[in-house]
Design a protein around this motif. Structure first.
Motif, PDB file in Angstrom:
ATOM      1  N   ALA A 129       0.838  -1.202   0.000  1.00  0.00           N
ATOM      2  CA  ALA A 129       0.000   0.000   0.000  1.00  0.00           C
ATOM      3  C   ALA A 129       0.873   1.253   0.000  1.00  0.00           C
ATOM      4  O   ALA A 129       1.788   1.378   0.809  1.00  0.00           O
ATOM      5  N   GLN A 130       0.555   2.178  -0.914  1.00  0.00           N
ATOM      6  CA  GLN A 130       1.303   3.428  -1.038  1.00  0.00           C
ATOM      7  C   GLN A 130       0.666   4.565  -0.255  1.00  0.00           C
ATOM      8  O   GLN A 130       1.134   5.702  -0.297  1.00  0.00           O
ATOM      9  N   GLY A 131      -0.399   4.273   0.462  1.00  0.00           N
ATOM     10  CA  GLY A 131      -1.092   5.260   1.283  1.00  0.00           C
ATOM     11  C   GLY A 131      -2.192   4.566   2.043  1.00  0.00           C
ATOM     12  O   GLY A 131      -2.654   3.479   1.653  1.00  0.00           O
ATOM     13  N   ILE A 132      -2.627   5.174   3.144  1.00  0.00           N
ATOM     14  CA  ILE A 132      -3.691   4.614   3.978  1.00  0.00           C
ATOM     15  C   ILE A 132      -4.786   5.651   4.167  1.00  0.00           C
ATOM     16  O   ILE A 132      -4.506   6.802   4.514  1.00  0.00           O
ATOM     17  N   VAL A 133      -6.039   5.241   3.935  1.00  0.00           N
ATOM     18  CA  VAL A 133      -7.202   6.046   4.296  1.00  0.00           C
ATOM     19  C   VAL A 133      -7.809   5.420   5.539  1.00  0.00           C
ATOM     20  O   VAL A 133      -8.142   4.227   5.539  1.00  0.00           O
ATOM     21  N   TYR A 134      -7.931   6.205   6.600  1.00  0.00           N
ATOM     22  CA  TYR A 134      -8.495   5.720   7.861  1.00  0.00           C
ATOM     23  C   TYR A 134      -9.866   6.359   8.036  1.00  0.00           C
ATOM     24  O   TYR A 134      -9.985   7.581   8.073  1.00  0.00           O
ATOM     25  N   MET A 135     -10.917   5.533   8.116  1.00  0.00           N
ATOM     26  CA  MET A 135     -12.288   6.046   8.165  1.00  0.00           C
ATOM     27  C   MET A 135     -13.026   5.590   9.419  1.00  0.00           C
ATOM     28  O   MET A 135     -12.922   4.436   9.837  1.00  0.00           O
ATOM     29  N   SER A 136     -13.796   6.501   9.984  1.00  0.00           N
ATOM     30  CA  SER A 136     -14.755   6.188  11.042  1.00  0.00           C
ATOM     31  C   SER A 136     -16.158   6.334  10.466  1.00  0.00           C
ATOM     32  O   SER A 136     -16.433   7.280   9.734  1.00  0.00           O
ATOM     33  N   VAL A 137     -17.034   5.378  10.768  1.00  0.00           N
ATOM     34  CA  VAL A 137     -18.402   5.466  10.254  1.00  0.00           C
ATOM     35  C   VAL A 137     -19.125   6.658  10.865  1.00  0.00           C
ATOM     36  O   VAL A 137     -19.885   7.354  10.183  1.00  0.00           O
ATOM     37  N   PHE A 138     -18.882   6.925  12.152  1.00  0.00           N
ATOM     38  CA  PHE A 138     -19.495   8.074  12.806  1.00  0.00           C
ATOM     39  C   PHE A 138     -18.499   9.228  12.818  1.00  0.00           C
ATOM     40  O   PHE A 138     -17.339   9.058  13.194  1.00  0.00           O
ATOM     41  N   THR A 139     -18.950  10.414  12.426  1.00  0.00           N
ATOM     42  CA  THR A 139     -18.085  11.585  12.410  1.00  0.00           C
ATOM     43  C   THR A 139     -17.645  11.907  13.829  1.00  0.00           C
ATOM     44  O   THR A 139     -18.475  12.115  14.711  1.00  0.00           O
ATOM     45  N   ARG A 140     -16.334  11.958  14.045  1.00  0.00           N
ATOM     46  CA  ARG A 140     -15.845  12.200  15.409  1.00  0.00           C
ATOM     47  C   ARG A 140     -14.358  12.508  15.401  1.00  0.00           C
ATOM     48  O   ARG A 140     -13.663  12.288  14.415  1.00  0.00           O
ATOM     49  N   ARG A 141     -13.893  13.028  16.547  1.00  0.00           N
ATOM     50  CA  ARG A 141     -12.461  13.183  16.754  1.00  0.00           C
ATOM     51  C   ARG A 141     -11.902  11.847  17.215  1.00  0.00           C
ATOM     52  O   ARG A 141     -12.505  11.167  18.048  1.00  0.00           O
ATOM     53  N   VAL A 142     -10.770  11.456  16.675  1.00  0.00           N
ATOM     54  CA  VAL A 142     -10.182  10.167  17.010  1.00  0.00           C
ATOM     55  C   VAL A 142      -8.805  10.353  17.631  1.00  0.00           C
ATOM     56  O   VAL A 142      -8.118  11.351  17.384  1.00  0.00           O
TER      57      VAL A 142
END
Length: 347
Positions: A129-142
């Protein structure tokens, strides 16, 4: 991307407004998606709007910078895939943004567990992988695990952000969305507008309520706390909240439901009370869930921008961003007007 005059960054929302359609439709057209039916007239209108605004010069519109990722893969790490359509829509937007350049999207579901995140990221990196997208289903600060904070490849956050703004991040503009939903009812002459909010600890619920209050203030309508009832995103809570609103001495003439599932319960409560939509009450939802098109009348709602958010995340990875100060990027929601709202009856 700048316009031909170089004075303004042209966005997909600008193209959508000029073409009179949703951002999702613009994404489908500009990415030359063939498995979704778009009328020739609408496709032509979108392309004409994109060209006139300087958002690309050919059809399909090609995304500068993605060539550097050609033949590679990108890791997509998400806490939940099955519970809601948001993650799938975001992944689809990422795919649309990258497929022409032979970029493969590898997806890992972690259920929000740190140990699963570490293993997923390690294996995605092993896969190249040349990059990572990190997603949360609920909008929030992580709070990111240390394994995610010092990656050898770029990291972009989708539907979430960190307190230190170290990484590029994108979220829906929920305040503007709540304001847009409420303003659409005010424009139709409604002044006593109820709202059914989601669980109050969630940022989406807080921001959509802030947008509701902002629209009222802009129209000079006093805020009335009795018209605000909390639900929990389910049809049952929408049903019960609507019954409370209808029981008021002065019930609302319109109701803004903070998601489409609560709007479905709202529809049922209004029908049980012997009232009709939109003759007696106008109703607006939020999310543009598939059920919005199956309710009768069809539900006016706000479309969440997860597809363009996914595309934006891929574009950011192509720029190879470094950790530093990155302002949270907000993408607007689009009002989808259907038959559940109408002008208020004169008294």
């Amino acid at each position: 991307m700048k316009s031909r005059t170089g004075t303004k960054r042209v966005t997909m929302m600008d193209v959508a407004k000029a073409a009179g359609c949703s951002q999702a439709t613009v994404s489908v057209v500009l990415n030359n998606v063939t498995d979704i039916k778009i009328s020739p007239e609408l496709r032509s209108r979108v392309l004409d709007a994109a060209r006139s605004l300087g958002y690309g010069l050919a059809s399909p519109i090609r995304r500068a910078g993605l060539e550097d990722l050609r033949g590679s893969c990108i890791g997509f790490v998400v806490d939940q895939l099955a519970t809601t359509p948001e993650a799938v829509n975001a992944i689809e937007g990422a795919r649309h943004a990258s497929w022409e350049n032979d970029v493969t999207i590898l997806v890992a579901q972690t259920q929000g567990r740190a140990e699963h995140e570490r293993k997923a990221v390690a294996r995605l990196l092993q896969a190249g992988a040349q990059g990572i997208v990190y997603m949360s289903v609920f909008t929030r600060r992580v709070s990111l695990d240390p394994a995610l904070q010092d990656l050898p490849v770029p990291l972009v956050l989708l539907n979430c952000y960190t307190g230190d703004d170290r990484f590029p991040s994108v979220v829906p503009d929920e305040v503007t969305g709540g304001c847009l939903a409420t303003a659409s009812l005010i424009k139709k002459g409604h002044r006593r507008i109820g709202t059914i909010v989601g669980e109050s600890f969630m940022e989406a619920a807080q921001d959509r309520l802030a947008g509701y209050r902002e629209a009222l203030a802009q129209a000079g309508i006093p805020y009335d706390g009795r018209l605000v009832v909390e639900g929990n995103w389910t049809p049952t809570s929408g049903f019960e909240a609507t019954r409370k609103l209808l029981a008021l001495a002065e019930p609302p003439t319109a109701i803004f439901c903070q998601n489409d599932k609560m709007a479905m319960g709202c529809f049922n409560a209004i029908g049980e009370a012997g009232l009709s939509i939109p003759a007696d009450l106008s109703v607006v939802g939020y999310d543009d869930d598939e059920l919005a098109r199956h309710l009768r009348p069809q539900l006016t709602t706000l479309e969440l921008p997860h597809r363009p958010m996914g595309a934006w995340a891929i574009e950011q990875l192509a720029k190879k961003p470094r950790p530093g100060r990155h302002r949270v990027h907000k993408v607007g929601c689009t009002l989808i007007e259907r038959a559940s709202t109408t002008r208020r009856k004169p008294e």
